[in-house]
Design a protein around this motif. Sequence first.
Motif, PDB file in Angstrom:
ATOM      1  N   ALA A   6     -10.102   2.337  -9.184  1.00  0.00           N
ATOM      2  CA  ALA A   6      -8.878   3.123  -9.208  1.00  0.00           C
ATOM      3  C   ALA A   6      -9.135   4.533  -9.724  1.00  0.00           C
ATOM      4  O   ALA A   6      -8.330   5.432  -9.521  1.00  0.00           O
TER       5      ALA A   6
ATOM      6  N   ARG B 230      -3.956   3.789  -9.535  1.00  0.00           N
ATOM      7  CA  ARG B 230      -4.215   3.055  -8.325  1.00  0.00           C
ATOM      8  C   ARG B 230      -4.756   4.009  -7.267  1.00  0.00           C
ATOM      9  O   ARG B 230      -4.132   5.016  -6.951  1.00  0.00           O
ATOM     10  N   LYS B 231      -5.919   3.706  -6.749  1.00  0.00           N
ATOM     11  CA  LYS B 231      -6.547   4.532  -5.722  1.00  0.00           C
ATOM     12  C   LYS B 231      -6.516   6.016  -6.046  1.00  0.00           C
ATOM     13  O   LYS B 231      -6.114   6.839  -5.228  1.00  0.00           O
TER      14      LYS B 231
ATOM     15  N   GLU C 108       0.811  -1.209   0.000  1.00  0.00           N
ATOM     16  CA  GLU C 108       0.000   0.000   0.000  1.00  0.00           C
ATOM     17  C   GLU C 108       0.849   1.267   0.000  1.00  0.00           C
ATOM     18  O   GLU C 108       0.758   2.100  -0.872  1.00  0.00           O
TER      19      GLU C 108
END
Lengths: 611, 611
Positions: free
Chosen positions: B404, B576-577, A599
């Motif tokens: 995402a 991503r995110k 993460e």
Amino acid sequence: MQNEFFGIGKYLLAHRRQWFWGIFFVLVSVGASLAGPPLIVGRAVDALRAGTATTGLIVQYALLILLTALISSAATFMMRRFLVVASRQISYEVRRDIFENLTRQDQNYFHNNRTGDLMNRLTGDLNTVQEMLGFGISQGSSTFLTMIISLGLMFALSPTLGLVTLCVFPVIASILFFVIKTIGKRHVAVQEQASVISAKAQENFSGIRVVKGYAIEDREIAEYKTMNLEYRRRVIRLAMIEGPLWAFVGLLMNFVFIAVLLIGSRQLITSDANARFAGLTIGQFVQFTTYLFNLQWPMLAVGVMASLIQRGASSWQRLQQILEVQPAIRDSDRTDNSIQSVAGNIRFENLSLSADERTLLNNINLFIPKGQTLGITGRTGAGKTLLASLVGRMQDPSSGRVLVDGHDVRDIPVSILRGNIGYVPQEPFLFSDTIAENIAFGLNESTQVEHANKPDFETIKWAANVAGLAKDVEDFPAQYNTMLGERGVTLSGGQRQRTALARAVARKPEILILDDSMSAVDTETESRILNELKTVLEDRTVLLIGHRVSTLRYADQIIVLENGRIFEQGTHDELLALGGVYAEMERKQGLENVLEVDEEPSSTVLKAEVN
Amino acid sequence: MREEDAFKKQFDWDLTKRILVYLKPYFWVAVGGVGLSFLIAVASQTFPRLLKTAIDQYLAPAAGSSFIGLSVDARLQGVFTIALFILGVASLEFVARYAFQFTLSWLGQNVLFDVRADLFSKLQRLPLAYFDKNPVGRLITRVTSDVDAINQFITNGLLTLITSVFVVTAVLFNMFSLNWQLALIATATVPILFFSARYFQTKFRDSYRDLRIKQAIVNTSLNENITGMGTVQLFNREARNRRDFNNLNSSFLRANLTTVHWFSFYFPVVGIISSMALALVIWYGGGQALQNIITIGTLVAFTRYVGNFWQPLQDLSDVINNLQAAMASSERIFGILDEPESVADKPDAKIFETGFKGDVEFKDVWFSYKAVGEEVLPTDWVLRGINFRVKPGESVAFVGATGAGKTSVISLISRFYDVQKGQVLVDGTDVRDLAQRNLRKHVGVVLQDVFLFAGTIESNLRMNDPEIPIERIVQACKYVGVHDFIASLPNGYQTEVRERGATLSTGQKQLLAFARALIQNPDILLVLDEATANVDTESELQIQDALAKVMHGRTSIIIAHRLSTIKNCNRIIVMRKGKIVEEGSHDELLEKGGYYNTLYRLQYADQEMTV
């Protein structure tokens, strides 16, 4: 007609006393109101005309008017008490019986009949039937009786004028018949266009992304406008004949009145105005015209009644379909009532299931001894849920058998079978009730809790605890009395699944089916729950449907379904060694874990990349 | 519960004024309607007077009157004249009524049409975010039943009010001009009627409110039970749920019977009060006729008049309820019309007539689905500082896990939403400075599931642009390889699309989507390319081929799920995110062994084998 109403007779017959008295009171009410005031006014006029009237007589007449009004009103009151009440009661009974029959239907029925459609029938159609019975019968009988009695009295007053009125009746009736038929057609046209407009709106709102994406708002507005223009045109076309119907009947009755006036006046004037013999007195003439005037509504009502009955009949047919449908899955002759308990040995024997010419399950053979756990995995649509649903007889197989403790499930009384199964679906259905009630949903009547402080609250708390729900519940202000659903709290997907798990566990069933029941719960929580569940699962037969290897690995045996067949079968280790679908699943989930874990470093990557 | 709210709304003058604005374009028609209503009131109340004249002059002239000496022929002649009069007035009344009803429908329909057009156009202008928040079903209710409530407000509410006032006035005028003493006596019971009507109306309103609530509860329970019947049966709860439902059903019946109770009182009470008036007229009028103060004709006319104003009086006391019912609906409609168009064109919005070069740039874009200006919590961000630039003609693939933020990137280029921070630039201009329609015309969006409108295949490909020659459509279809399929349909390009393309296969729909985009010849192509299940290898290859062709030579931003597509692109951006974590070519990124590498192994490696 006979056929259409078949079935409603049972309900009508049960209320025959009410119908009888209701129609009796209609007779009294109509009789009193027709024989009363018009006659009395006529007499008063004659008395005044003849000079025989006295103050006493006049007062007597006024009192008589009041008296007949009282009788007629009282009868109207009673009529409603009998007829309208009966219609409401029948509506209640039909709703009750339909609900009862719906609780007997199997899943196929609900699959083939959408909720919206069933709801429409239970609301709209039932309302139409109620309308037909209540308004239809009370107004229908009073219309009919008003016509008969009026005409009778009119003939008694003057056969000539009565005949004149009677002659006009068929003319009016046929014109009305024609007009009402046209109205019906135009009404349908309006309804159709209304559907077109709704469909357009539905299409536009659901496809708004495309509408905006292609910048076709103007086309949509223009199309919608055209449809609405057409709708407006149709409504106005309908209004052209429907709107003035009342006025039209009024006009026709005025024609009759003119005829009556011309003919009646000749009788009246030529036979010496004051004569008591021969011909018509002025009072009788006034009385006659009053009846004529009163006939306006019944003339129109006939048409209204006709369409009411027509609509009621087609609505009743739709209701009757629900009332008569018989479920395929139910206790039958073959049910062995001596079976009163279930231990939990499950065997699938040459089991196949097909629907719509598609094979959904193909020759499944499997044995799950009591106390063991079977893991089931496979792609969406592979047949996992179907396989599990056969155990609780939510469906019956097309061929082969499902045996529980050696009995074909079709021989076991459905309630005994299901009473020993705890089922947790992926998307659980919870009821708008308290959490406690939802968890206690499957508990027997006797152990059912009404309030959280009853002794059985312990079971609920225990189940919530096992399902990993207790903590969440304790965070709610009302705790176990928290209402769920529209009027209460909205649970998250994971909370819903855990509530469903608690609900199933609370029953302490011999067979527990977990159908992907923790898909919305994160992996960590899932393993915690499973840990907690372990003691519960130990001596129960468990069907565990899932996608997570981390969960499936504890099963005594695992099957991988593909296209309705058992594709792989074995223990966790055996399947890994096999190197097939299951092993691939394990590998991918391992990678996913890696993705979950790394993460933090990503933010540093980001900075390096972007700048 | 929504049902309850609907009754809380009180009469609101401001809302009423806003509704009346819709009458403005039809002001003179409305005035004409009022005029007609006046004419009807006057005409309909002339009949009792004509009857009076007929009686007093020709049918039963009083002993002292000047008509007593008329010959039989003269009397008959007089009656004939009156009959002619009645014919005239009746015809006039009928025509007026016809015209009035027609005007009423016409007005109502035009207002309905205008409100609908306003509402629909407004909805077309509202941002996508509005549709995210409001389910389609709710919006449809707005453009159907709520709009209808406004129509009812005007036709049933306002005009009933006016008509009733006219009729009551006409009746009173006639009575008072005939004999004011008798008129006073005849109207003595009016206050009683009015107050009892008001009393009952409150009772009706309360019991109806209760009834609607109980009905809503029954329906909710029905809906819940039908939806959750599977659960009910699995937990052996049929009997208990039947009982629970029966309790609700019974209380619905009780509420129903309460309304029946009040109604069964109401009509008899009104009947008695109206008969009281008649009795008073006979008593007092009869007395006066005895003393020759009034004629028999006047007395008869009065017996008619007292019967004529009960209905309009009842309507009057009911009219406020009717108006109130429309309040909740109109408030909801105006709520939509007042909704801010948050994603609106600036007054000086730029228009690129000839389209764009195709330069797309994101400058530190922060985005959440919260409305601009609303507080955004850290967890709400969907895009967190995105920077990238796509040069004209370049193709870029966006990859990343679900959630995402890839789809949001695409939505922002079409300006379906506005960003909270940063800028989205097309050809160097902030999209907020461009005319939305113009922007979207030149940005082609291909969604994974092509949305087909009701209409022909051709109209679905053409999408509103009548200037596109059919040759280009055919050419495009040939190019993406869907022409042969279309040509094989019974009506070719004119084949009607049924049920939103339910009869087409997934592959065919995908190809249609590409053809549709190609026909628009967009400068910037946005593709949401989900890996489509249930597509055979041949179609899969066709789709890949078509996609490559459509992308050729234009700026393309693809949310890619197919490895072949990804490889076809000039560049890959890994998200991503809400952040961009990696960028580069397929080989570069694989080499790097970072997030894309893992993603590749998880999602795309399988395809390497099949492609």
